[in-house]
Design an enzyme around this catalytic site. Structure first.
Site, PDB file in Angstrom:
ATOM      1  CD  GLU A  75      -2.676  -1.344   2.102  1.00  0.00           C
ATOM      2  OE1 GLU A  75      -3.138  -1.075   3.144  1.00  0.00           O
ATOM      3  OE2 GLU A  75      -4.273  -1.872   2.429  1.00  0.00           O
ATOM      4  CG  HIS A  94      -3.217   1.429   6.558  1.00  0.00           C
ATOM      5  ND1 HIS A  94      -4.527   1.590   6.803  1.00  0.00           N
ATOM      6  CD2 HIS A  94      -3.179   0.698   6.150  1.00  0.00           C
ATOM      7  CE1 HIS A  94      -5.426   0.583   6.308  1.00  0.00           C
ATOM      8  NE2 HIS A  94      -4.127   0.162   5.833  1.00  0.00           N
ATOM      9  CG  HIS A 157      -9.030  -0.822   4.089  1.00  0.00           C
ATOM     10  ND1 HIS A 157      -8.252   0.192   3.036  1.00  0.00           N
ATOM     11  CD2 HIS A 157      -7.618  -1.422   4.611  1.00  0.00           C
ATOM     12  CE1 HIS A 157      -6.701  -0.553   3.150  1.00  0.00           C
ATOM     13  NE2 HIS A 157      -6.992  -1.258   4.160  1.00  0.00           N
TER      14      HIS A 157
END
Length: 278
Positions: A75, A94, A157
């Site tokens: 990512e 993240h 997510h």
């Protein structure tokens, strides 16, 4: 900090994310700026709770690998987008903190004026539109909000935060999950009471006193300003005519609304609460 110290800092943040249950298995990714040209980030396919400094990957701002035996995070493009849009960002985290991610899955942004500390620090936590992980869709979804927000939910997510260093970005992730947890409990107990618009304005004035840098101001209360996530932060706070707190009349669980849970759902909630207390 030296590069070795920065590598060690990423390892420590990864350990904390995993220990707090913000990531599972190989979830999540962390990056930071080494200098104006290079980034240091976690590699793909590793558990963030069991990393070592030598695992980290060095890339340029276009994502080209410059050093490291492993490949950079799958990512990476999301991180690159943050650094491109926010030159002040020195680190990105993240993760998938479970309660905050629950709000993301339910499509509920954390944008109500509930906690003074959150209004003063993060302001608002919006939801970026759903995008397939590890594709170009994800940075495009993040781009809409990142100029005006230091933290956001990612629909179905997880969550994304950025900061002046990797620990600052991590602490914002903690704040988002803590905020989500309190919001969930308040809604289960009958609904949140919101801070008034006047109180929100007062809290915004304290940012300078505490030395808190915000990427954008909170949007004015008129409807025309709401919904512009690139220039201001949308925070729902009612005009009360003097009172500092007001019931949330925008929807959700109210004091006169019935909540129905199965025995299994109730048991799961109680067990989760007990685990948090421990």
């Amino acid at each position: 900090m030296s590069e070795q110290e920065l590598r060690t800092a990423i390892v420590e943040v990864g350990r904390r994310l995993y220990a707090r249950g913000y990531t599972a298995s190989n979830d999540g990714n962390i990056s930071l700026r080494l200098d104006d040209r290079r980034l240091l980030m976690t590699p793909k396919s590793v558990c963030k709770g069991f990393m070592s400094p030598d695992m980290m990957v060095v890339t340029d701002l276009d994502g080209k690998k410059l050093a490291g035996e492993r490949d950079p995070s799958s990512e990476m493009q999301m991180h690159l987008e943050v650094y491109q849009q926010r030159p002040d960002a020195r680190a990105v985290v993240h993760a998938h903190p479970p309660i905050a991610t629950g709000f993301a899955v339910a499509g509920i942004p954390l944008d109500r004026a509930v906690l003074a500390e959150v209004v003063t620090t993060l302001g608002s936590v919006p939801i970026a539109e759903y995008a397939t992980p590890s594709t170009k869709e994800l940075p495009e979804a993040v781009r809409k909000y990142v100029k005006a927000h230091d933290g956001m939910l990612l629909a179905n997510h997880g969550a994304l935060t950025l900061g002046a260093d990797v620990f600052a970005a991590y602490y914002k992730m903690e704040t988002i999950e803590h905020f989500a947890h309190i919001s969930l409990v308040a809604r289960l107990l009958g609904g949140e009471r919101l801070l008034s618009r006047k109180e929100v304005d007062r809290l915004q004035g304290l940012r300078g006193m505490y030395g808190i840098a915000s990427p954008a101001p909170i949007c004015p209360p008129d409807d025309s300003a709401l919904g512009d996530p690139a220039s201001c932060q949308t925070v729902f706070a009612p005009e009360t005519g003097g009172a500092r707190l007001s019931p949330d009349l925008r929807g959700g669980v109210g004091p006169d609304r019935e909540i129905r849970l199965t025995y299994r759902e109730l048991t799961a909630l109680i067990e989760a609460a007990v685990r948090e207390i421990r």
